[in-house]
Scaffold this motif. Structure first.
Motif, short mmCIF file in Angstrom:
data_model
loop_
_atom_site.label_atom_id
_atom_site.label_comp_id
_atom_site.label_asym_id
_atom_site.label_seq_id
_atom_site.Cartn_x
_atom_site.Cartn_y
_atom_site.Cartn_z
N LEU A 125 -6.90 3.36 -2.51
CA LEU A 125 -7.40 2.40 -1.53
C LEU A 125 -8.92 2.45 -1.46
CD1 LEU A 125 -5.04 2.88 1.56
CD2 LEU A 125 -4.69 1.52 -0.50
N GLN A 168 -9.90 -0.35 3.15
CA GLN A 168 -8.44 -0.39 3.30
C GLN A 168 -7.93 0.85 4.03
OE1 GLN A 168 -7.58 -0.95 -0.89
NE2 GLN A 168 -6.42 -2.81 -0.44
N THR A 169 -8.48 1.99 3.68
CA THR A 169 -8.05 3.24 4.31
C THR A 169 -8.31 3.19 5.81
OG1 THR A 169 -8.76 4.33 2.29
CG2 THR A 169 -8.22 5.76 4.14
N ARG A 194 -4.69 8.69 2.85
CA ARG A 194 -4.88 8.81 1.39
C ARG A 194 -3.74 9.59 0.74
NH1 ARG A 194 -10.12 10.49 2.66
NH2 ARG A 194 -11.40 8.65 3.03
N THR A 226 -0.61 7.13 0.32
CA THR A 226 -0.66 5.83 -0.34
C THR A 226 -0.49 6.00 -1.85
OG1 THR A 226 -3.03 6.08 0.00
CG2 THR A 226 -1.95 4.34 1.21
N LEU A 248 0.80 -1.23 0.00
CA LEU A 248 0.00 0.00 0.00
C LEU A 248 0.83 1.27 0.00
CD1 LEU A 248 -2.67 -1.09 2.64
CD2 LEU A 248 -2.71 -1.41 0.16
#
Ligand SMILES: [Zn+2]
Length: 467
Positions: A364, A368-369, A357, A360, A331
């Protein structure tokens, strides 16, 4: 040559908030106040701020304490920030210095943790005081060359140590002196007068008049004398301390000394004499750092629980880090940068999802975040679980070991929410080897080992969920 004195106050409270709720529990012994932060504010922080004492001392305030003040005691908080601005406007430098984030004993911490604690401390200072710090307070003055090297790398100019932690030619009193760093270059240290600092901290009741005492003690000296002590000495440990400090700091024509802040003194007195530090020492333990590790003779009784608690937390930290790195591998290219910057979340400058955010490289999902943000928050509590107070006293059955175990349990909880991996049972098992052998008054049910503290926190949390 002018006879200068710097009186430095280290203001700090351990993280008393319940890490699950962020709420401060009501604390026994703090009555009529809700908790000790409130009590100590009423006895020390507020009266010293109102008396203008912060305007003239040299000081640092632990990042967790100043965050609490900002939230619960905004007037005192603002007055303390104003003190640094006043000093700055008069002398071209402020009188506040930074502190590393969580009162971790830095020489006992891993390299990445040392770096993080210091960089978070700097970020917190910048956020509060709106300027770069020049100096940084090392918790318990615990020092080694690796820590000084990081302070230099991160742009700081000085720290404070006690005279029994150094060796060399101390003819300049408090200095500043320079310490040679292993990678080249030097770092400045101010050296405190141990005798005077201790006399003020522990024998204040015998001092009737602060100004006369200091005048008498400093007569015939020149250069700089440093008196460094816990800030709570003034008003909390000694009720008369606030007035005594005001009297000592008052500018009067007939006194032999002149108060000055360390940052200010350094401007016109760059260090010239080189001295050496005794690595792995602290102001409260000049013979080593065992007090926060294997246990030392300064605190009576059985210390068996100390190394066991520390290794249980070390093991847990390894597991949390391994999971973090594993989960982040696809990620993020720089997973530790997220943790470095997570202090911005703590300071309320950015929300965790936005920060995640931002850092990454793939898009995502919101799921996932959320998981990344939980793992980052687990890293915050993993840092807090090494707060030195956990090991300071001789007994396991006290609030302070509970603070560090509760932080560990919050980190475990967040890892579990994010990954379904439960590190709790292993951690509890490791804690069960930290035995409580000292009789005496306990705060609740008698305990056998640190695992009982774990169960107690677990139960309290279950109860509060039902309520
Ligand atoms: Zn000791």
């Amino acid at each position: 040559m002018t006879n200068y004195v710097a009186i430095h106050g280290h203001f700090y409270q351990p993280p008393r908030e319940d890490p699950f709720t962020g709420q401060m529990p009501r604390e026994a012994g703090a009555e009529p106040y809700h908790d000790f932060n409130e009590k100590i504010t009423a006895e020390c922080y507020q009266p010293n701020a109102q008396a203008g004492n912060f305007d003239r001392i040299s000081f640092n305030i632990g990042p967790t304490l100043i965050a609490w003040l900002a939230h619960y005691q905004p007037e005192t908080y603002e007055r303390i920030l104003q003190a640094d601005r006043i000093y700055h406007s008069l002398h071209g430098t402020g009188n506040a210095i930074a502190q590393s984030a969580h009162h971790t004993i830095l020489p006992l911490a891993r390299q990445r943790d040392k770096h993080l604690q210091i960089s978070w401390g700097i970020a917190s200072f910048q956020h509060r005081f709106q300027r770069q710090p020049r100096g940084l307070w090392l918790p318990e003055m615990a020092v080694d060359l690796a820590t000084l090297s990081i302070l230099a790398q991160l742009g700081l100019s000085f720290t404070l140590v006690s005279e029994e932690q150094v060796r060399g030619d101390l003819r300049l009193g408090a200095g500043p002196y320079r310490v040679r760093l292993p990678g080249g270059g030097y770092f400045a240290v101010f050296v405190r007068d141990r005798f005077l600092s201790n006399e003020l901290s522990f024998d204040m009741d015998h001092i009737a008049d602060g100004r006369r005492w200091l005048d008498w003690r400093l007569r015939g000296r020149s250069g700089l004398t440093l008196i460094a002590t816990d800030g709570e000495t003034f008003g909390h440990h000694h009720r008369q301390g606030t007035q005594l400090l005001t009297d000592m700091l008052k500018a009067q024509p007939d006194v032999v000394y002149r108060p000055i802040a360390l940052s200010h003194y350094l401007l016109t007195h760059p260090p010239t004499i080189e001295i050496e530090i005794n690595e792995q020492t602290a102001w409260s333990c000049s013979h080593g750092l065992a007090r926060w590790d294997t246990g030392c003779s300064c605190t009576p009784g059985d210390h068996q629980w100390k190394p066991v608690l520390r290794s249980a937390l070390d093991l847990l930290a390894d597991e949390i880090d391994a999971i973090y790195q594993y989960e982040m591998r696809r990620l993020m290219t720089a997973p530790w940068l997220l943790i470095e910057r997570y202090i911005e979340v703590v300071l309320g400058r950015i929300d965790p999802l936005t920060l995640t955010r931002e850092l990454t490289h793939t898009r995502l999902t919101s799921e996932q975040t959320r998981r990344v943000a939980q793992l980052a928050q687990a890293q915050l509590h993993r840092q807090r679980m090494f707060t030195s107070c956990g090991w300071f006293f001789e007994k396991l059955d006290r609030p302070e070991p509970r603070y560090v175990i509760a932080q560990a349990m919050r980190a475990i909880d967040l890892v579990k929410q994010a990954t379904l991996v439960d590190l709790g049972p292993n951690f509890r098992e490791a804690l069960s080897a930290a035995r409580h052998t000292q009789p005496g008054p306990t705060s609740g049910r008698p305990i056998q080992s640190a695992a009982d503290l774990y169960d107690e926190i677990y139960q309290r949390r279950a109860d509060s969920r039902l309520a």
